[in-house]
Design a protein around this motif. Sequence first.
Motif, PDB file in Angstrom:
ATOM      1  N   GLN A 115     -12.353   7.713  -1.330  1.00 26.19           N
ATOM      2  CA  GLN A 115     -11.801   8.985  -1.801  1.00 26.19           C
ATOM      3  C   GLN A 115     -11.502   9.953  -0.666  1.00 26.19           C
ATOM      4  OE1 GLN A 115     -14.614  10.262  -4.801  1.00 26.19           O
ATOM      5  NE2 GLN A 115     -13.657   8.960  -6.332  1.00 26.19           N
ATOM      6  N   VAL A 137      -9.110  12.238   1.633  1.00 31.21           N
ATOM      7  CA  VAL A 137      -7.891  13.013   1.380  1.00 31.21           C
ATOM      8  C   VAL A 137      -7.180  13.435   2.662  1.00 31.21           C
ATOM      9  CG1 VAL A 137      -8.662  13.836  -0.875  1.00 31.21           C
ATOM     10  CG2 VAL A 137      -9.201  15.175   1.172  1.00 31.21           C
ATOM     11  N   GLN A 197       0.853  -1.181   0.000  1.00 29.64           N
ATOM     12  CA  GLN A 197       0.000   0.000   0.000  1.00 29.64           C
ATOM     13  C   GLN A 197       0.892   1.235   0.000  1.00 29.64           C
ATOM     14  OE1 GLN A 197      -3.350  -0.088  -0.199  1.00 29.64           O
ATOM     15  NE2 GLN A 197      -3.310  -2.313  -0.127  1.00 29.64           N
ATOM     16  N   ARG A 198       0.512   2.270  -0.725  1.00 31.26           N
ATOM     17  CA  ARG A 198       1.266   3.525  -0.699  1.00 31.26           C
ATOM     18  C   ARG A 198       0.593   4.445   0.318  1.00 31.26           C
ATOM     19  NH1 ARG A 198       0.964   8.139  -4.436  1.00 31.26           N
ATOM     20  NH2 ARG A 198       2.639   9.502  -3.778  1.00 31.26           N
ATOM     21  N   THR A 248      -4.204   5.750   2.411  1.00 35.83           N
ATOM     22  CA  THR A 248      -3.427   5.292   1.254  1.00 35.83           C
ATOM     23  C   THR A 248      -3.746   6.137   0.021  1.00 35.83           C
ATOM     24  OG1 THR A 248      -5.084   3.555   0.843  1.00 35.83           O
ATOM     25  CG2 THR A 248      -3.131   2.939   2.102  1.00 35.83           C
ATOM     26  N   ALA A 249      -2.861   6.073  -0.962  1.00 35.93           N
ATOM     27  CA  ALA A 249      -2.954   6.908  -2.158  1.00 35.93           C
ATOM     28  C   ALA A 249      -4.260   6.716  -2.929  1.00 35.93           C
ATOM     29  CB  ALA A 249      -1.769   6.634  -3.078  1.00 35.93           C
ATOM     30  N   ASP A 250      -4.898   5.566  -2.781  1.00 34.31           N
ATOM     31  CA  ASP A 250      -6.166   5.318  -3.466  1.00 34.31           C
ATOM     32  C   ASP A 250      -7.364   5.877  -2.707  1.00 34.31           C
ATOM     33  OD1 ASP A 250      -6.242   3.527  -1.363  1.00 34.31           O
ATOM     34  OD2 ASP A 250      -6.637   1.762  -2.598  1.00 34.31           O
ATOM     35  N   ILE A 269       0.078   7.673   2.360  1.00 38.43           N
ATOM     36  CA  ILE A 269       0.414   9.078   2.128  1.00 38.43           C
ATOM     37  C   ILE A 269       0.220   9.941   3.377  1.00 38.43           C
ATOM     38  CG2 ILE A 269      -0.005   8.948  -0.351  1.00 38.43           C
ATOM     39  CD1 ILE A 269      -2.745  10.312   0.184  1.00 38.43           C
TER      40      ILE A 269
END
Length: 87
Positions: free
Chosen positions: A60, A62, A9-10, A25-27, A12
């Motif tokens: 989604q 952020v 997982q990225r 995560t980035a997603d 962020i």
Amino acid sequence: KKIEALAGQRVIAASAGTKHSLALTADGAVWSFGDGGYGKLGHGNEQRQLMPKKIEGLLQVVAVSVQAHHTVAIAADGAVFAWGKGE
């Protein structure tokens, strides 16, 4: 210590409270772990999660923030979600 459950997982952003933590995560997915009291992990129960678990239905995202007994997430469309004590 590296959190192996998030390998692949990225991540962020992360936020840590007194007894629970979140990873974003980035997603746009949110993963929670730690003490589940007051439902602050967002899984519809009060169970402790020793490893990060994806919060289903939260998309989604952020930004995330954790405090002692509650959690807040902001979605890309500006919607604000809160859960835990005093939701």
